[in-house]
Design a protein around this motif. Structure first.
Motif, PDB file in Angstrom:
ATOM      1  N   LEU A 178      -4.702   5.891  -2.275  1.00  0.00           N
ATOM      2  CA  LEU A 178      -3.797   4.901  -1.698  1.00  0.00           C
ATOM      3  C   LEU A 178      -3.959   4.873  -0.175  1.00  0.00           C
ATOM      4  CD1 LEU A 178      -1.596   2.787  -2.057  1.00  0.00           C
ATOM      5  CD2 LEU A 178       0.091   4.647  -2.043  1.00  0.00           C
ATOM      6  N   TRP A 179      -4.112   6.019   0.447  1.00  0.00           N
ATOM      7  CA  TRP A 179      -4.382   6.065   1.894  1.00  0.00           C
ATOM      8  C   TRP A 179      -5.651   5.272   2.199  1.00  0.00           C
ATOM      9  CZ3 TRP A 179      -1.939   8.564   6.094  1.00  0.00           C
ATOM     10  CH2 TRP A 179      -2.669   8.563   7.279  1.00  0.00           C
ATOM     11  N   ASP A 180      -6.692   5.511   1.418  1.00  0.00           N
ATOM     12  CA  ASP A 180      -7.956   4.808   1.639  1.00  0.00           C
ATOM     13  C   ASP A 180      -7.775   3.299   1.471  1.00  0.00           C
ATOM     14  OD1 ASP A 180      -9.097   7.313   2.015  1.00  0.00           O
ATOM     15  OD2 ASP A 180      -9.896   7.403  -0.034  1.00  0.00           O
ATOM     16  N   ARG A 181      -7.019   2.911   0.475  1.00  0.00           N
ATOM     17  CA  ARG A 181      -6.747   1.483   0.239  1.00  0.00           C
ATOM     18  C   ARG A 181      -5.919   0.911   1.382  1.00  0.00           C
ATOM     19  NH1 ARG A 181      -6.444  -3.251   0.055  1.00  0.00           N
ATOM     20  NH2 ARG A 181      -5.679  -4.502  -1.668  1.00  0.00           N
ATOM     21  N   MET A 182      -4.966   1.680   1.886  1.00  0.00           N
ATOM     22  CA  MET A 182      -4.124   1.245   2.989  1.00  0.00           C
ATOM     23  C   MET A 182      -4.965   0.924   4.210  1.00  0.00           C
ATOM     24  SD  MET A 182      -2.934   2.693   6.099  1.00  0.00           S
ATOM     25  CE  MET A 182      -3.288   4.392   5.798  1.00  0.00           C
ATOM     26  N   THR A 183      -6.012   1.686   4.459  1.00  0.00           N
ATOM     27  CA  THR A 183      -6.822   1.441   5.647  1.00  0.00           C
ATOM     28  C   THR A 183      -7.576   0.123   5.557  1.00  0.00           C
ATOM     29  OG1 THR A 183      -8.712   2.709   4.820  1.00  0.00           O
ATOM     30  CG2 THR A 183      -7.071   3.901   6.157  1.00  0.00           C
ATOM     31  N   THR A 184      -7.764  -0.423   4.366  1.00  0.00           N
ATOM     32  CA  THR A 184      -8.398  -1.740   4.244  1.00  0.00           C
ATOM     33  C   THR A 184      -7.413  -2.857   4.560  1.00  0.00           C
ATOM     34  OG1 THR A 184      -7.936  -2.069   1.873  1.00  0.00           O
ATOM     35  CG2 THR A 184      -9.953  -0.870   2.447  1.00  0.00           C
ATOM     36  N   TYR A 185      -6.133  -2.560   4.568  1.00  0.00           N
ATOM     37  CA  TYR A 185      -5.084  -3.523   4.889  1.00  0.00           C
ATOM     38  C   TYR A 185      -5.063  -3.799   6.388  1.00  0.00           C
ATOM     39  CZ  TYR A 185      -0.397  -5.631   4.699  1.00  0.00           C
ATOM     40  OH  TYR A 185       0.670  -6.477   4.803  1.00  0.00           O
ATOM     41  N   GLY A 186      -5.469  -2.823   7.163  1.00  0.00           N
ATOM     42  CA  GLY A 186      -5.491  -2.957   8.611  1.00  0.00           C
ATOM     43  C   GLY A 186      -5.357  -1.603   9.264  1.00  0.00           C
ATOM     44  N   MET A 231       5.886   2.005  -0.365  1.00  0.00           N
ATOM     45  CA  MET A 231       5.627   0.933   0.609  1.00  0.00           C
ATOM     46  C   MET A 231       4.185   0.474   0.542  1.00  0.00           C
ATOM     47  SD  MET A 231       8.151  -0.304   2.310  1.00  0.00           S
ATOM     48  CE  MET A 231       8.922  -0.283   0.709  1.00  0.00           C
ATOM     49  N   TRP A 232       3.252   1.420   0.509  1.00  0.00           N
ATOM     50  CA  TRP A 232       1.845   1.029   0.521  1.00  0.00           C
ATOM     51  C   TRP A 232       1.388   0.484  -0.815  1.00  0.00           C
ATOM     52  CZ3 TRP A 232      -0.255  -0.626   4.565  1.00  0.00           C
ATOM     53  CH2 TRP A 232       0.242  -0.198   5.802  1.00  0.00           C
ATOM     54  N   ARG A 233       1.949   0.939  -1.910  1.00  0.00           N
ATOM     55  CA  ARG A 233       1.621   0.302  -3.202  1.00  0.00           C
ATOM     56  C   ARG A 233       2.127  -1.138  -3.201  1.00  0.00           C
ATOM     57  NH1 ARG A 233      -0.980   3.735  -6.170  1.00  0.00           N
ATOM     58  NH2 ARG A 233      -0.331   5.888  -6.396  1.00  0.00           N
ATOM     59  N   LEU A 234       3.351  -1.341  -2.705  1.00  0.00           N
ATOM     60  CA  LEU A 234       3.907  -2.690  -2.642  1.00  0.00           C
ATOM     61  C   LEU A 234       3.046  -3.582  -1.753  1.00  0.00           C
ATOM     62  CD1 LEU A 234       6.177  -4.790  -3.099  1.00  0.00           C
ATOM     63  CD2 LEU A 234       7.296  -3.817  -1.085  1.00  0.00           C
ATOM     64  N   LEU A 235       2.735  -3.138  -0.556  1.00  0.00           N
ATOM     65  CA  LEU A 235       1.983  -3.971   0.381  1.00  0.00           C
ATOM     66  C   LEU A 235       0.579  -4.284  -0.121  1.00  0.00           C
ATOM     67  CD1 LEU A 235       3.110  -2.388   3.755  1.00  0.00           C
ATOM     68  CD2 LEU A 235       3.748  -4.635   2.846  1.00  0.00           C
ATOM     69  N   THR A 236      -0.093  -3.298  -0.683  1.00  0.00           N
ATOM     70  CA  THR A 236      -1.446  -3.561  -1.175  1.00  0.00           C
ATOM     71  C   THR A 236      -1.424  -4.438  -2.425  1.00  0.00           C
ATOM     72  OG1 THR A 236      -1.512  -1.424  -2.324  1.00  0.00           O
ATOM     73  CG2 THR A 236      -2.474  -1.521  -0.099  1.00  0.00           C
ATOM     74  N   GLN A 237      -0.430  -4.281  -3.274  1.00  0.00           N
ATOM     75  CA  GLN A 237      -0.319  -5.143  -4.448  1.00  0.00           C
ATOM     76  C   GLN A 237      -0.024  -6.584  -4.027  1.00  0.00           C
ATOM     77  OE1 GLN A 237       2.580  -3.950  -7.380  1.00  0.00           O
ATOM     78  NE2 GLN A 237       1.960  -5.550  -8.807  1.00  0.00           N
ATOM     79  N   LEU A 238       0.881  -6.778  -3.087  1.00  0.00           N
ATOM     80  CA  LEU A 238       1.170  -8.130  -2.596  1.00  0.00           C
ATOM     81  C   LEU A 238      -0.080  -8.744  -1.974  1.00  0.00           C
ATOM     82  CD1 LEU A 238       4.718  -7.645  -1.022  1.00  0.00           C
ATOM     83  CD2 LEU A 238       4.159  -8.890  -3.121  1.00  0.00           C
TER      84      LEU A 238
END
Length: 174
Positions: free
Chosen positions: A19-27, A46-53
């Motif tokens: 999830l951390w790795d995925r979060m870094t692709t968000y910005g 929070m990060w599951r919600l943001l990445t899913q959205l």
């Protein structure tokens, strides 16, 4: 300097590192995530919600970023303005244009729908208790219910992030 310890990816439980790795692709939000990681349910949800959205994308990015920058300008959150202005630039709004979003009525870079989004973001942030049905009639001319719900949620959530980042003095990631 942040007011809480900033956690690192390798300090997370193994199941949250992806999830951390995925979060870094968000910005570039490592500082914010590192602060949230002091409380793992906050980080995870929070990060599951943001990445899913972000993955589902029912709301055009341009409108999302207009709303986020407008809310952050109202709340004077330097962190969020700095983090989202480049995302808004990708959507065709100059840095100067982003800085002047609160002058939405005369803003030369905004379309009619852009102005509506900014007006709504300001209203939800500053005058949520005074929003009238006429605003929703105008929104419905351009957005479906799912988009209105997401836009409203993201505006409200941005206000929470503004406070989180400012109170904990999370620094802007570059």
């Amino acid at each position: 300097m942040a007011r809480v310890a900033l956690q690192k990816r390798d300090q997370l439980p193994e199941h949250l590192r992806a999830l951390w790795d995925r979060m870094t692709t968000y910005g570039p939000f490592e500082g914010q995530a590192a602060a949230m990681a002091n409380r793992l349910p906050v980080f995870e949800h929070m990060w599951r919600l943001l990445t899913q959205l972000a993955d589902e994308g029912v709301l055009p990015k341009r409108y999302l970023e207009l709303a986020i920058v407008a809310v952050s300008l109202v709340n004077q959150c330097d962190f969020c303005v700095a983090q989202h202005t480049p995302k808004l630039a990708v959507e065709g709004i100059t840095t100067e244009g982003a800085a002047n979003l609160l002058d939405w009525e005369k803003h030369p870079e905004l379309t009619e729908v852009d102005r509506l989004v900014v007006e709504y973001a300001i209203a939800v942030t500053s005058n949520w208790h005074r929003i009238r049905d006429a605003m929703f009639e105008r929104l419905r001319a351009h957005f479906n219910d799912a988009q209105i719900v997401e836009l409203t949620w993201r505006i409200a959530l941005c206000g929470a992030f503004n406070r989180f980042n400012d109170v904990l003095q999370v620094e802007v990631d570059v």
